[in-house]
Design an enzyme around this catalytic site. Structure first.
Site, PDB file in Angstrom:
ATOM      1  N   GLY A  52       0.820  -1.205   0.000  1.00  0.00           N
ATOM      2  CA  GLY A  52       0.000   0.000   0.000  1.00  0.00           C
ATOM      3  C   GLY A  52       0.849   1.248   0.000  1.00  0.00           C
ATOM      4  O   GLY A  52       0.616   2.187   0.766  1.00  0.00           O
ATOM      5  N   ALA A  53       1.857   1.278  -0.898  1.00  0.00           N
ATOM      6  CA  ALA A  53       2.908   2.293  -0.813  1.00  0.00           C
ATOM      7  C   ALA A  53       2.722   3.478  -1.741  1.00  0.00           C
ATOM      8  O   ALA A  53       3.582   4.348  -1.792  1.00  0.00           O
ATOM      9  CB  ALA A  53       4.259   1.631  -1.111  1.00  0.00           C
ATOM     10  N   ASN A  54       1.625   3.541  -2.480  1.00  0.00           N
ATOM     11  CA  ASN A  54       1.483   4.612  -3.459  1.00  0.00           C
ATOM     12  C   ASN A  54       0.820   5.869  -2.897  1.00  0.00           C
ATOM     13  O   ASN A  54       0.757   6.898  -3.556  1.00  0.00           O
ATOM     14  CB  ASN A  54       0.689   4.138  -4.685  1.00  0.00           C
ATOM     15  CG  ASN A  54      -0.717   3.707  -4.332  1.00  0.00           C
ATOM     16  OD1 ASN A  54      -0.908   2.600  -3.849  1.00  0.00           O
ATOM     17  ND2 ASN A  54      -1.702   4.567  -4.558  1.00  0.00           N
ATOM     18  N   THR A  55       0.353   5.788  -1.655  1.00  0.00           N
ATOM     19  CA  THR A  55      -0.320   6.945  -1.070  1.00  0.00           C
ATOM     20  C   THR A  55      -0.223   6.891   0.453  1.00  0.00           C
ATOM     21  O   THR A  55       0.169   5.879   1.038  1.00  0.00           O
ATOM     22  CB  THR A  55      -1.809   6.987  -1.503  1.00  0.00           C
ATOM     23  OG1 THR A  55      -2.405   8.207  -1.062  1.00  0.00           O
ATOM     24  CG2 THR A  55      -2.577   5.820  -0.901  1.00  0.00           C
ATOM     25  N   GLY A  56      -0.547   8.000   1.100  1.00  0.00           N
ATOM     26  CA  GLY A  56      -0.672   8.036   2.553  1.00  0.00           C
ATOM     27  C   GLY A  56       0.570   7.623   3.324  1.00  0.00           C
ATOM     28  O   GLY A  56       1.702   7.975   2.976  1.00  0.00           O
ATOM     29  N   ILE A  57       0.348   6.856   4.393  1.00  0.00           N
ATOM     30  CA  ILE A  57       1.424   6.432   5.285  1.00  0.00           C
ATOM     31  C   ILE A  57       2.472   5.616   4.534  1.00  0.00           C
ATOM     32  O   ILE A  57       3.679   5.792   4.732  1.00  0.00           O
ATOM     33  CB  ILE A  57       0.854   5.609   6.455  1.00  0.00           C
ATOM     34  CG1 ILE A  57      -0.089   6.466   7.306  1.00  0.00           C
ATOM     35  CG2 ILE A  57       1.976   5.047   7.325  1.00  0.00           C
ATOM     36  CD1 ILE A  57      -0.859   5.662   8.338  1.00  0.00           C
ATOM     37  N   GLY A  58       2.020   4.723   3.665  1.00  0.00           N
ATOM     38  CA  GLY A  58       2.949   3.878   2.929  1.00  0.00           C
ATOM     39  C   GLY A  58       3.896   4.683   2.062  1.00  0.00           C
ATOM     40  O   GLY A  58       5.109   4.422   2.025  1.00  0.00           O
ATOM     41  N   SER A 181      -4.120  -0.884  14.371  1.00  0.00           N
ATOM     42  CA  SER A 181      -4.874   0.320  14.715  1.00  0.00           C
ATOM     43  C   SER A 181      -5.337   0.239  16.161  1.00  0.00           C
ATOM     44  O   SER A 181      -5.479  -0.850  16.725  1.00  0.00           O
ATOM     45  CB  SER A 181      -6.093   0.464  13.795  1.00  0.00           C
ATOM     46  OG  SER A 181      -6.989   1.452  14.269  1.00  0.00           O
ATOM     47  N   TYR A 206     -13.983  -4.131  10.560  1.00  0.00           N
ATOM     48  CA  TYR A 206     -12.692  -3.441  10.536  1.00  0.00           C
ATOM     49  C   TYR A 206     -11.933  -3.700  11.839  1.00  0.00           C
ATOM     50  O   TYR A 206     -10.743  -4.057  11.805  1.00  0.00           O
ATOM     51  CB  TYR A 206     -12.890  -1.937  10.344  1.00  0.00           C
ATOM     52  CG  TYR A 206     -11.594  -1.161  10.395  1.00  0.00           C
ATOM     53  CD1 TYR A 206     -10.671  -1.250   9.358  1.00  0.00           C
ATOM     54  CD2 TYR A 206     -11.295  -0.348  11.487  1.00  0.00           C
ATOM     55  CE1 TYR A 206      -9.473  -0.548   9.403  1.00  0.00           C
ATOM     56  CE2 TYR A 206     -10.097   0.362  11.545  1.00  0.00           C
ATOM     57  CZ  TYR A 206      -9.189   0.258  10.500  1.00  0.00           C
ATOM     58  OH  TYR A 206      -7.996   0.950  10.564  1.00  0.00           O
TER      59      TYR A 206
END
Length: 331
Positions: A52-58, A181, A206
């Site tokens: 999940g590295a294309n946005t946000g925290i990643g 989380s 979740y």
């Protein structure tokens, strides 16, 4: 009295009120950004995978690792967005050893293809950061028939991690970092309906998936004793990222106009949300720390449910059955 004479002017009063409120909001914003990982480390020669590295925290995690010289594989579902993020990071960091590879955590076939391709390119893996996730989405299934939040947040990472354990052991000392989380404290593993087939509540699903992250981390740490491979979980904080895209309330016109500005001071930026991931992945003092849970770059207590050994073993057995990580990886 002359000192407060300006209050008689509505314009002056509201300008003063707006200025004070804005200043207070920025002050609270700074306070809420949490701990910072400020140690200088050299990651040259080390190989990382970040999901999940294309946005946000990643994305911010990759950016910082690249700055420190690491070789980073961005494991993403959307290759177009991944390439855009990679180009930005490479131009900024001048580190060409940042790669985009497709890995859809909602597809076990995609995960197996990713691992097979990675093993053809690299014979070492020093840090695996299981960062990708989905949150509070309408009920849907992965391509393997697993409820999406459980399938992506837990089962996908369970399979990915197990398929990479050989390389992680070979590359030790190495680390596995699971982004969980605070929601895990509200979670419950529904052993009677793990896949939410009988009933579905997006919030409960979740929280269940995030509790599964911590249970998986603890059980994995036990199974890796003596290998010099560590496994730890973390809470990144409440971060302004695309993970809230399924929460319609926060994405309508009213929310954008009134609600989001109220929440803004209490939400971390993606860069600050990545700090605990970086701390757990890179801090030399944590090289032998395993089976723990962190938040704001500090060790934190996990929920009692996350320490339930029997549930952890049950979840592991079910996860093995649903993902079959011991099967031969697609070549």
């Amino acid at each position: 009295m002359s000192l407060f004479a300006f209050l008689k002017s509505r314009t002056a009063f509201w300008l003063s009120f707006t200025g004070t409120t804005t200043g207070l909001a920025f002050f609270v914003k700074d306070l809420m950004q949490g701990g910072q990982f400020t140690k200088e480390t050299n990651e040259t020669g080390k190989v990382f995978i970040v999901t999940g590295a294309n946005t946000g925290i990643g994305k911010e995690t990759v950016r910082e690792i690249a700055k420190r010289g690491g070789t980073v594989y961005m494991a993403c579902r959307n290759l177009k967005k991944c390439e855009e993020a990679r180009e930005e990071i490479v131009l900024e960091t001048k580190n060409k050893y940042v790669y985009c590879r497709q890995c859809d955590l909602a597809s076990q076939e995609s995960i197996r293809h990713f691992v097979a391709a990675f093993k053809r390119e690299q014979d070492h893996l020093h840090v695996l950061i299981n960062n990708a996730g989905v949150m509070r989405c309408p009920r849907s299934l992965t391509s393997d028939g697993i409820e999406l939040q459980l399938g992506v947040n837990h089962m996908g990472h369970f399979l990915l991690t197990n398929l990479l354990l050989g390389l992680l052991k070979k590359s030790s000392p190495s680390r596995i970092v699971n982004v969980s989380s605070l929601a895990h404290t509200r979670g419950e593993i529904n052993t009677g309906d793990l896949n939410s087939d009988k009933s579905y509540d997006e919030g409960k699903a979740y929280s269940q998936s995030k509790l599964a992250n911590v249970l998986f981390t603890r059980e994995l740490a036990k199974r890796l004793e003596g290998t010099n491979v560590t496994a730890n979980a973390l809470h990144p904080g409440v971060v302004d990222t695309e993970i809230i895209r399924h929460m319609g309330f926060f994405n309508n016109f009213f929310a954008g106009l009134f609600v989001k500005p109220l929440f803004w001071p209490f939400v971390k930026t993606p860069r600050n949300g990545a700090q605990t991931s970086l701390y757990v992945a890179l801090d030399p003092e944590l090289e032998k720390v395993t089976g723990q849970y962190f938040s704001d770059c500090k060790l934190k207590e996990m929920a009692p449910a996350a320490t339930d050994t029997q549930t952890a073993k049950w979840l592991w057995a079910v996860s093995e059955k649903w993902t079959k990580p011991t099967m031969i990886t697609i070549q």
